[in-house]
Design a protein around this motif. Structure first.
Motif, mmCIF file in Angstrom:
data_model
loop_
_atom_site.group_PDB
_atom_site.id
_atom_site.type_symbol
_atom_site.label_atom_id
_atom_site.label_comp_id
_atom_site.label_asym_id
_atom_site.label_seq_id
_atom_site.Cartn_x
_atom_site.Cartn_y
_atom_site.Cartn_z
ATOM 1 N N ARG A 190 1.792 -15.707 -5.595
ATOM 2 C CA ARG A 190 2.598 -15.820 -6.816
ATOM 3 C C ARG A 190 4.087 -15.673 -6.527
ATOM 4 O O ARG A 190 4.924 -16.317 -7.147
ATOM 5 C CB ARG A 190 2.143 -14.743 -7.806
ATOM 6 N N ILE A 191 4.437 -14.805 -5.578
ATOM 7 C CA ILE A 191 5.828 -14.467 -5.290
ATOM 8 C C ILE A 191 6.344 -15.327 -4.135
ATOM 9 O O ILE A 191 5.632 -15.537 -3.153
ATOM 10 C CB ILE A 191 5.946 -12.975 -4.921
ATOM 11 N N PRO A 192 7.586 -15.827 -4.207
ATOM 12 C CA PRO A 192 8.154 -16.599 -3.091
ATOM 13 C C PRO A 192 8.106 -15.816 -1.784
ATOM 14 O O PRO A 192 8.318 -14.600 -1.760
ATOM 15 C CB PRO A 192 9.596 -16.841 -3.537
ATOM 16 N N GLU A 193 7.840 -16.516 -0.692
ATOM 17 C CA GLU A 193 7.602 -15.858 0.590
ATOM 18 C C GLU A 193 8.747 -14.947 1.036
ATOM 19 O O GLU A 193 8.491 -13.829 1.512
ATOM 20 C CB GLU A 193 7.296 -16.897 1.663
ATOM 21 N N PRO A 194 10.020 -15.347 0.928
ATOM 22 C CA PRO A 194 11.093 -14.428 1.344
ATOM 23 C C PRO A 194 11.092 -13.117 0.559
ATOM 24 O O PRO A 194 11.355 -12.045 1.131
ATOM 25 C CB PRO A 194 12.367 -15.238 1.082
ATOM 26 N N LEU A 195 10.783 -13.183 -0.738
ATOM 27 C CA LEU A 195 10.722 -11.958 -1.537
ATOM 28 C C LEU A 195 9.487 -11.132 -1.190
ATOM 29 O O LEU A 195 9.547 -9.891 -1.191
ATOM 30 C CB LEU A 195 10.716 -12.296 -3.027
ATOM 31 N N ARG A 196 8.377 -11.770 -0.890
ATOM 32 C CA ARG A 196 7.176 -11.035 -0.504
ATOM 33 C C ARG A 196 7.439 -10.205 0.746
ATOM 34 O O ARG A 196 7.054 -9.031 0.817
ATOM 35 C CB ARG A 196 6.017 -12.000 -0.226
ATOM 36 N N ARG A 197 8.087 -10.807 1.719
ATOM 37 C CA ARG A 197 8.356 -10.069 2.957
ATOM 38 C C ARG A 197 9.335 -8.925 2.712
ATOM 39 O O ARG A 197 9.123 -7.804 3.182
ATOM 40 C CB ARG A 197 8.899 -11.004 4.031
ATOM 41 N N ALA A 198 10.407 -9.189 1.980
ATOM 42 C CA ALA A 198 11.384 -8.134 1.696
ATOM 43 C C ALA A 198 10.729 -6.982 0.942
ATOM 44 O O ALA A 198 11.009 -5.804 1.207
ATOM 45 C CB ALA A 198 12.551 -8.701 0.896
ATOM 46 N N ASP A 199 9.846 -7.289 0.019
ATOM 47 C CA ASP A 199 9.143 -6.258 -0.753
ATOM 48 C C ASP A 199 8.244 -5.425 0.151
ATOM 49 O O ASP A 199 8.242 -4.186 0.077
ATOM 50 C CB ASP A 199 8.326 -6.919 -1.862
ATOM 51 N N ARG A 200 7.478 -6.088 1.020
ATOM 52 C CA ARG A 200 6.582 -5.354 1.921
ATOM 53 C C ARG A 200 7.358 -4.414 2.834
ATOM 54 O O ARG A 200 6.969 -3.265 3.051
ATOM 55 C CB ARG A 200 5.764 -6.329 2.778
ATOM 56 N N ILE A 201 8.467 -4.912 3.365
ATOM 57 C CA ILE A 201 9.241 -4.091 4.295
ATOM 58 C C ILE A 201 9.882 -2.903 3.587
ATOM 59 O O ILE A 201 9.840 -1.772 4.078
ATOM 60 C CB ILE A 201 10.314 -4.950 4.988
ATOM 61 N N SER A 202 10.471 -3.136 2.411
ATOM 62 C CA SER A 202 11.139 -2.039 1.701
ATOM 63 C C SER A 202 10.145 -0.944 1.338
ATOM 64 O O SER A 202 10.432 0.245 1.469
ATOM 65 C CB SER A 202 11.850 -2.572 0.454
ATOM 66 N N ARG A 203 8.947 -1.322 0.906
ATOM 67 C CA ARG A 203 7.944 -0.329 0.530
ATOM 68 C C ARG A 203 7.416 0.427 1.748
ATOM 69 O O ARG A 203 7.145 1.628 1.677
ATOM 70 C CB ARG A 203 6.802 -0.999 -0.231
ATOM 71 N N ALA A 204 7.289 -0.270 2.846
ATOM 72 C CA ALA A 204 6.817 0.398 4.062
ATOM 73 C C ALA A 204 7.860 1.380 4.577
ATOM 74 O O ALA A 204 7.523 2.479 5.024
ATOM 75 C CB ALA A 204 6.491 -0.635 5.131
ATOM 76 N N TYR A 205 9.127 1.018 4.517
ATOM 77 C CA TYR A 205 10.182 1.947 4.927
ATOM 78 C C TYR A 205 10.191 3.173 4.025
ATOM 79 O O TYR A 205 10.347 4.305 4.487
ATOM 80 C CB TYR A 205 11.541 1.257 4.881
ATOM 81 N N ARG A 206 10.041 2.955 2.729
ATOM 82 C CA ARG A 206 10.026 4.098 1.814
ATOM 83 C C ARG A 206 8.849 5.023 2.116
ATOM 84 O O ARG A 206 8.977 6.257 2.067
ATOM 85 C CB ARG A 206 9.939 3.618 0.364
ATOM 86 N N ALA A 207 7.704 4.438 2.437
ATOM 87 C CA ALA A 207 6.511 5.238 2.711
ATOM 88 C C ALA A 207 6.652 6.074 3.973
ATOM 89 O O ALA A 207 6.213 7.227 4.024
ATOM 90 C CB ALA A 207 5.292 4.330 2.820
ATOM 91 N N THR A 208 7.280 5.487 4.999
ATOM 92 C CA THR A 208 7.386 6.192 6.280
ATOM 93 C C THR A 208 8.715 6.909 6.447
ATOM 94 O O THR A 208 8.855 7.779 7.297
ATOM 95 C CB THR A 208 7.226 5.204 7.442
ATOM 96 N N LYS A 209 9.714 6.470 5.636
ATOM 97 C CA LYS A 209 11.071 7.010 5.710
ATOM 98 C C LYS A 209 11.651 6.869 7.110
ATOM 99 O O LYS A 209 12.446 7.678 7.583
ATOM 100 C CB LYS A 209 11.121 8.466 5.263
ATOM 101 N N SER A 210 11.202 5.821 7.808
ATOM 102 C CA SER A 210 11.697 5.562 9.148
ATOM 103 C C SER A 210 11.383 4.114 9.506
ATOM 104 O O SER A 210 10.716 3.416 8.745
ATOM 105 C CB SER A 210 11.032 6.491 10.173
ATOM 106 N N LYS A 211 11.837 3.683 10.649
ATOM 107 C CA LYS A 211 11.547 2.330 11.088
ATOM 108 C C LYS A 211 10.069 2.207 11.453
ATOM 109 O O LYS A 211 9.424 3.159 11.834
ATOM 110 C CB LYS A 211 12.423 1.942 12.289
ATOM 111 N N PHE A 212 9.569 0.979 11.322
ATOM 112 C CA PHE A 212 8.176 0.732 11.635
ATOM 113 C C PHE A 212 8.055 -0.676 12.167
ATOM 114 O O PHE A 212 8.989 -1.470 12.093
ATOM 115 C CB PHE A 212 7.308 0.898 10.385
ATOM 116 N N VAL A 213 6.929 -0.991 12.722
ATOM 117 C CA VAL A 213 6.695 -2.325 13.254
ATOM 118 C C VAL A 213 6.044 -3.168 12.179
ATOM 119 O O VAL A 213 5.033 -2.778 11.595
ATOM 120 C CB VAL A 213 5.775 -2.273 14.499
ATOM 121 N N TYR A 214 6.624 -4.356 11.892
ATOM 122 C CA TYR A 214 6.072 -5.215 10.843
ATOM 123 C C TYR A 214 6.008 -6.634 11.351
ATOM 124 O O TYR A 214 6.559 -6.972 12.371
ATOM 125 C CB TYR A 214 6.897 -5.146 9.569
#
Length: 224
Positions: free
Chosen positions: A200-224
């Protein structure tokens, strides 16, 4: 990296919005872009994580991600969310090696009570082409589009067309697309639909959303 002054209260913020609104340009897209990006921001307490993900266009090959985090500078006030997300998104943009031709925002463009949502706000500040691509309506009235992918109707507010209600997949809830800056409604819909890749969501926004949420969850860098 330049430091941009940001308002400290709603009175100053309203003055900024009025000034920026007068500079918004709604016009047909002049050139076919070579790159497109998605911008998203999430909050964790008083910290905002801002992400911009860049892709080639129209083939949507991933090129680069930029992630920044900083302290929130402005309180949560509906209609003024650009002042919470904007500083981080601009820093993420300035850190990019590849500056995209167009940025899609998880938010509004001119479909905003004062005509200056996050996409328009940042678009004017950076003088780049931007599109608002929101999951829900903020203002306006519309006729429900057909249920097939690609069908859309205009979003209207006070007698003016301010965006489009777009079905990006068969039988799913539509997205609310509005031009941000240096683009019109029809061109915005075309770009968004060319960025849909099975979801449903455009691919560039899907990736940005996944990364931002993962950073918030870990509060650090991660491999994506």
């Amino acid at each position: 990296m330049r430091e941009i002054p940001w308002p400290r209260n709603t009175e100053e913020a309203r003055v900024v919005q009025e000034s920026l609104r007068k500079r918004v340009r709604i016009e047909p897209l002049r050139n076919t872009p070579g790159t497109v990006a998605g911008a998203d921001a999430v909050f964790s307490g008083e910290t905002v994580w801002a992400v911009i993900s860049v892709f080639t266009y129209p083939d949507l090959r991933h090129m680069e991600d930029s992630v920044v985090n900083e302290m929130v500078r402005f309180p949560y006030i509906p209609g003024y969310l650009s002042f919470r997300e904007g500083p981080g998104i601009i820093k993420a943009y300035e850190a990019l090696k590849v500056k995209p031709d167009i940025i899609l925002f998880d938010g509004q463009g001119i479909a905003h009570p004062r005509g200056i949502g996050i996409a328009s706000h940042v678009g004017v500040m950076l003088d780049i082409t931007t599109i608002g691509c929101a999951k829900s309506r903020l203002i306006g009235e519309y006729k429900e589009p057909g249920n097939k992918k690609g069908e859309w109707t205009y979003l209207n507010y006070k007698g003016e067309k301010i965006g489009a209600v777009v079905r990006t997949r068969d039988d799913v809830r539509p997205l609310f697309v509005s031009p941000g800056h240096k683009i019109d409604i029809e061109s915005s819909v075309d770009i968004v639909m060319h960025c849909i890749s099975g979801f449903r969501i455009p691919e560039p926004l899907r990736r940005a959303d996944r990364i931002s949420r993962a950073y918030r969850a870990t509060k650090s860098k991660f491999v994506y």
